[in-house]
Design a protein around this motif. Structure first.
Motif, PDB file in Angstrom:
ATOM      1  N   PHE A  43       0.822  -1.204   0.000  1.00 11.98           N
ATOM      2  CA  PHE A  43       0.000   0.000   0.000  1.00 11.98           C
ATOM      3  C   PHE A  43       0.861   1.261   0.000  1.00 11.98           C
ATOM      4  O   PHE A  43       1.965   1.267   0.556  1.00 11.98           O
ATOM      5  N   PRO A  46      -0.445   6.426   3.743  1.00 12.46           N
ATOM      6  CA  PRO A  46      -1.697   7.198   3.747  1.00 12.46           C
ATOM      7  C   PRO A  46      -1.486   8.673   3.409  1.00 12.46           C
ATOM      8  O   PRO A  46      -0.479   9.284   3.794  1.00 12.46           O
ATOM      9  N   ASP A 289      -7.460   4.402  11.238  1.00 11.93           N
ATOM     10  CA  ASP A 289      -8.416   3.975  10.211  1.00 11.93           C
ATOM     11  C   ASP A 289      -7.723   3.316   9.023  1.00 11.93           C
ATOM     12  O   ASP A 289      -8.139   2.253   8.542  1.00 11.93           O
ATOM     13  N   ALA A 290      -6.660   3.961   8.503  1.00 14.17           N
ATOM     14  CA  ALA A 290      -5.954   3.409   7.346  1.00 14.17           C
ATOM     15  C   ALA A 290      -5.298   2.083   7.699  1.00 14.17           C
ATOM     16  O   ALA A 290      -5.245   1.154   6.871  1.00 14.17           O
ATOM     17  N   ASN A 292      -6.394  -0.095   9.875  1.00 18.11           N
ATOM     18  CA  ASN A 292      -7.431  -1.127   9.935  1.00 18.11           C
ATOM     19  C   ASN A 292      -7.884  -1.556   8.544  1.00 18.11           C
ATOM     20  O   ASN A 292      -8.227  -2.732   8.329  1.00 18.11           O
ATOM     21  N   GLU A 293      -7.886  -0.630   7.593  1.00 11.76           N
ATOM     22  CA  GLU A 293      -8.219  -1.002   6.211  1.00 11.76           C
ATOM     23  C   GLU A 293      -7.169  -1.942   5.638  1.00 11.76           C
ATOM     24  O   GLU A 293      -7.498  -2.921   4.949  1.00 11.76           O
ATOM     25  N   MET A 294      -5.895  -1.663   5.905  1.00  8.71           N
ATOM     26  CA  MET A 294      -4.830  -2.544   5.433  1.00  8.71           C
ATOM     27  C   MET A 294      -4.948  -3.923   6.072  1.00  8.71           C
ATOM     28  O   MET A 294      -4.710  -4.942   5.420  1.00  8.71           O
ATOM     29  N   LYS A 295      -5.329  -3.950   7.341  1.00  4.05           N
ATOM     30  CA  LYS A 295      -5.476  -5.226   8.038  1.00  4.05           C
ATOM     31  C   LYS A 295      -6.515  -6.116   7.379  1.00  4.05           C
ATOM     32  O   LYS A 295      -6.359  -7.345   7.327  1.00  4.05           O
ATOM     33  N   LEU A 296      -7.581  -5.530   6.878  1.00  7.01           N
ATOM     34  CA  LEU A 296      -8.604  -6.322   6.191  1.00  7.01           C
ATOM     35  C   LEU A 296      -8.011  -7.034   4.979  1.00  7.01           C
ATOM     36  O   LEU A 296      -8.293  -8.212   4.731  1.00  7.01           O
ATOM     37  N   ALA A 297      -7.173  -6.316   4.241  1.00  2.00           N
ATOM     38  CA  ALA A 297      -6.530  -6.928   3.073  1.00  2.00           C
ATOM     39  C   ALA A 297      -5.532  -7.984   3.505  1.00  2.00           C
ATOM     40  O   ALA A 297      -5.462  -9.081   2.911  1.00  2.00           O
TER      41      ALA A 297
END
Length: 399
Positions: A43, A46, A289-290, A292-297
């Motif tokens: 990624f 951010p 927030d960013a 946690n979004e990376m963690k989903l991936a």
């Protein structure tokens, strides 16, 4: 007389960076290599962090030297972040900002160790730890925790290698290279053991935010106040905020240790780039927030890589609970013939996979015993799927 000092000549090249460099060189030469070597999020950093750096670059005050220990406001923010994320209270004076996590590792061991001291290093370990320990003139004492125990060392194992020369226990959870995460109960048991022996604990917490499922990060410094002033925390912005290239890490420890390490850094590198420090300030003081979004991936890729690798006969990959690495046991594949070739070590197997499948993995020899391979799943979904499929096609030919 040797042109290179014995001290520096004994250092091995970083195996993970070497694999990554070879993969990139082959790609540059036109080969469709997929690299699972480097632990580097795919990624971009951010936007709000990048914008902070842009603004910092325009401010003339960031064009000058700043304190060797780090910008005062960043040290304050790291102390606040540590309390927020770990429940561990420190002052800004206990923080030293370093040029990446690796300098925090080197500073710590150079500051704490004398020639002849010993450091207990649970294996599999990150490849840099033993080199940094030996550079300080000390001896890494490895103790291997295999797949049958979830790659997590026990107090009994630690006790078995304790000597009068042991000064430090190195503790890492979540783990690079295995992705193992110790439970709070395991962390406390190990910490209490170290405290009872009067040992220092150096704990690397750079993957603190990357845990999955029911696993959770626990700081040994928080859970074991009995360690008092004999614990050093290593951390950095690289993994959590996709900032590997910005080179901002830190170490947290007792005031006398931080003062001594700052003296060392003042002669080695002086301050970290001010622009990078301003970016790190935005990162650690900002929301997650960013992250946690990376963690989903990462979680999606974690499950996909484990499922794919376990469809290879003779390869066994446990589901990692943290970080972004899959650590596979390939011992059953060694000694078998694949396309007319017999590989007897995981280093040979990794080289074979690169040549035949154009997939770069890191062999277990980089982290301890032979017989294993590490693959980072911090790469794009399409590349991950293609790379794993190539390995399935190749390794299922073993006979």
């Amino acid at each position: 007389m040797s042109r290179i000092s014995r001290r520096i000549g004994a250092i091995s090249e970083s195996a993970t960076l070497a694999v990554d460099a070879k993969a990139k060189a082959l790609k540059a030469a036109g080969r469709p290599v997929i690299g699972f070597g480097a632990g580097e999020p795919d990624f971009p950093t951010p936007d709000y962090i990048v914008e902070a750096a842009v603004q910092a670059a325009r401010d003339p005050k960031n064009h000058r030297y700043s304190p060797a220990a780090g910008l005062p406001e960043l040290r304050e923010a790291i102390a606040a972040k540590t309390l927020r994320d770990s429940g561990y209270e420190v002052s800004a004076s206990q923080v030293l900002v370093t040029n990446g996590g690796k300098q925090a590792v080197y500073n710590t061991f150079a500051t704490l160790l004398d020639p002849g001291d010993e450091v207990i290093v649970p294996a599999p370990y990150w490849t840099t730890y033993p080199e940094a320990i030996q550079l300080a003139g000390a001896k890494p004492v490895e103790i291997f925790a295999g797949p049958e125990q979830g790659y997590k060392v026990t107090v009994e194992q630690l006790e078995s290698v304790l000597t009068e020369r042991t000064k430090i226990l190195l503790f890492v959870s979540p783990s690079n290279p295995t992705g193992a995460v110790y439970t709070p109960e395991q962390v406390r048991e190990i910490g209490l053991w170290a405290a009872s022996k009067g040992l220092w604990v150096v704990t690397d917490e750079i993957y603190e935010h990357l845990t999955y499922g029911d696993a959770s990060f626990s700081s040994i410094a928080t859970l074991v106040p009995e360690l008092e002033d004999r614990v050093v925390i290593l951390n950095g912005a690289a993994k959590t905020y996709a900032m590997t290239g910005w080179r901002v890490g830190w170490m947290i420890g007792p005031n006398d240790v931080i003062k001594a390490a700052t003296n060392l850094q003042s002669h080695a590198t002086s301050n970290v780039s001010n622009v990078s420090q301003r970016a790190a300030l935005a990162a650690v003081a900002g929301p997650l927030d960013a992250v946690n979004e990376m963690k989903l991936a990462f979680n999606r890729r974690r499950l996909a890589i484990v499922e794919g690798l376990n469809s290879i006969n003779g390869l066994h990959c446990p589901t990692p609970d943290g970080a972004f690495y899959a650590y596979s046991d390939v011992r059953e594949l060694l000694g078998k013939e694949i396309r007319g070739v017999v590989n007897n070590t995981s280093a040979e197997l990794a080289a074979f996979i690169l040549e035949q499948a154009e997939v770069a993995v890191v062999p277990g020899e980089a982290f301890g015993p032979s017989g294993y391979i590490r693959m980072s799943y911090a790469l794009g979904d399409a590349d991950l799927a293609e790379g794993v499929q190539r390995m399935i096609s190749l390794l299922n030919e073993a006979k």
